[in-house]
Design a protein around this motif. Structure first.
Motif, short mmCIF file in Angstrom:
data_model
loop_
_atom_site.label_atom_id
_atom_site.label_comp_id
_atom_site.label_asym_id
_atom_site.label_seq_id
_atom_site.Cartn_x
_atom_site.Cartn_y
_atom_site.Cartn_z
N SER A 122 9.70 26.04 -40.17
CA SER A 122 9.88 27.41 -40.60
C SER A 122 8.74 28.30 -40.11
CB SER A 122 10.02 27.43 -42.13
OG SER A 122 10.51 28.67 -42.59
N TYR A 123 8.05 29.02 -41.02
CA TYR A 123 6.93 29.87 -40.59
C TYR A 123 5.82 29.04 -39.95
CZ TYR A 123 3.58 33.74 -40.67
OH TYR A 123 2.69 34.73 -40.30
N PRO A 157 12.09 30.64 -37.39
CA PRO A 157 12.60 32.01 -37.30
C PRO A 157 12.37 32.61 -35.91
CG PRO A 157 10.42 32.04 -38.28
CD PRO A 157 10.79 30.58 -38.06
N ILE A 186 18.46 30.01 -41.84
CA ILE A 186 17.63 30.78 -40.90
C ILE A 186 18.37 31.05 -39.59
CG2 ILE A 186 16.38 29.03 -39.54
CD1 ILE A 186 13.81 30.64 -40.57
N VAL A 201 19.50 34.62 -39.44
CA VAL A 201 18.50 35.68 -39.36
C VAL A 201 18.47 36.23 -37.93
CG1 VAL A 201 16.02 36.18 -39.51
CG2 VAL A 201 17.11 34.68 -41.20
N HIS A 217 17.32 37.20 -34.49
CA HIS A 217 16.14 36.80 -33.73
C HIS A 217 15.74 37.95 -32.81
CE1 HIS A 217 15.80 32.59 -35.00
NE2 HIS A 217 17.09 32.70 -35.19
N ASP A 233 15.26 32.85 -30.23
CA ASP A 233 15.53 31.67 -31.05
C ASP A 233 15.11 30.42 -30.28
OD1 ASP A 233 16.64 29.63 -32.56
OD2 ASP A 233 18.52 30.71 -32.93
N HIS A 248 17.85 24.30 -44.83
CA HIS A 248 16.49 24.68 -44.43
C HIS A 248 15.42 23.75 -45.01
CE1 HIS A 248 13.65 27.47 -42.68
NE2 HIS A 248 13.00 27.56 -43.82
#
Length: 307
Positions: A189-190, A213, A239, A242, A244, A255, A273
């Motif tokens: 993720s982040y 992300p 995600i 989301v 990109h 992405d 996720h």
């Protein structure tokens, strides 16, 4: 390992103190201290932090910290109970391991949610040990993660600060690990934004981005690493929905599972996720294979980025 473990104390010292979560300053350990001494000092510091939180009526935090130290054998290279908290935990024998995975978490990972992060690290270690006994996992909560629902999760500010800590840590780990050890950076993720900004030396052979992300880069070739770059996303991972895009300093652009990004694809299965490191999943098997240096399964059809 002395240089690595001595420098690890730099990580928790930088954690922001909070009057709402009383905790002692990080343990002061001599630069040349052996790993068992450092582990012991950080366990004692963790226990003191738990006691201070309980005495102050912060029973939730106290219980979380007590769970972290419950076995009495946890191996922390670094620990800071202040604020959101920092912790760098070793699962396995770091000195003898020649396959080492450094796991970098994403948003909302703090000392209060640490057991969830640790459960994934433990599942990965157990999967690695099944195929290669000389394996270790480093659970690197070495930065203040952003909240999932917050403006900070849309920018790279936290990632830039984290990368400035993670890069030197990896360099020290690479210099002091067993000769010929392979280091892999697994980024959720982040955490993938953090890894994408981290300059890595030759000891880091692989970087895996999952549940990402985006990275802020247009292609894998733009990342400051010579490692092989992998990307995967579970079929039910939100995600993927989301956008990109990157507008000014917000968003992370291309992405990583888009073939145009140029990362090597790996099968991540149908999970969501938070499922990538669940025991028995295709994603866990793929990540373990990357760490071990064997070829993971690839998707039967190319991943198509969502709009």
């Amino acid at each position: 390992m002395a240089g690595l473990v001595a420098a690890a104390v730099v990580l928790p010292v930088s954690a922001a103190a909070s009057p709402d979560v009383p905790a002692p300053a990080p343990a002061a350990v001599a630069e040349g201290a052996a790993l068992p001494d450092r582990y012991g000092a950080n366990r004692a510091n963790l226990a003191e932090a738990a006691a201070m939180a309980r005495e102050a009526g912060r029973t939730g935090r106290a219980a979380k910290l007590e769970a972290m130290g419950a076995a009495g054998t946890a191996r922390f290279l670094a620990f800071d109970g202040r604020g959101q908290g920092r912790a760098v935990e070793v699962l396995g024998d770091l000195e003898s391991a020649d396959r080492i995975a450094v796991l970098v978490p994403g948003s909302d990972t703090t000392l209060d949610t640490y057991q969830r992060f640790r459960a994934g690290a433990l599942a990965l270690q157990q999967r690695l040990l099944a195929g290669h006994p000389r394996s270790a996992v480093v659970a690197w909560l070495g930065y203040d993660t952003p909240g999932t629902v917050s403006p900070t999760v849309l920018s790279a500010d936290r990632a830039d600060a984290a990368a400035a800590e993670l890069g030197p840590f990896l360099d020290r780990l690479g210099r002091t690990a067993a000769p010929g050890a392979r280091l892999s950076l697994l980024c959720h993720s982040y955490g993938s934004v953090v890894c994408a900004r981290t300059a890595t030396g030759p000891a880091v052979t692989d970087m895996a981005l999952f549940g990402s992300p985006g990275t802020g880069a247009g292609s894998a070739a733009e990342l400051p690493t010579g490692a092989r770059v992998w990307a995967g996303r579970g079929g039910a991972d939100w995600i993927g929905r989301v956008p990109h895009v990157r507008l000014g300093g917000l968003g992370f652009g291309t992405d990583p599972v888009d073939p145009a990004f140029g990362a090597r694809p790996f099968t991540a299965g149908p999970g969501g996720h938070s499922d990538y490191l669940r025991p028995g999943t295709a994603s866990l098997d793929s990540l373990a294979r990357i760490v071990l240096g064997t070829t993971p399964a690839v998707p039967t059809t190319p991943e198509v980025p969502h709009a």
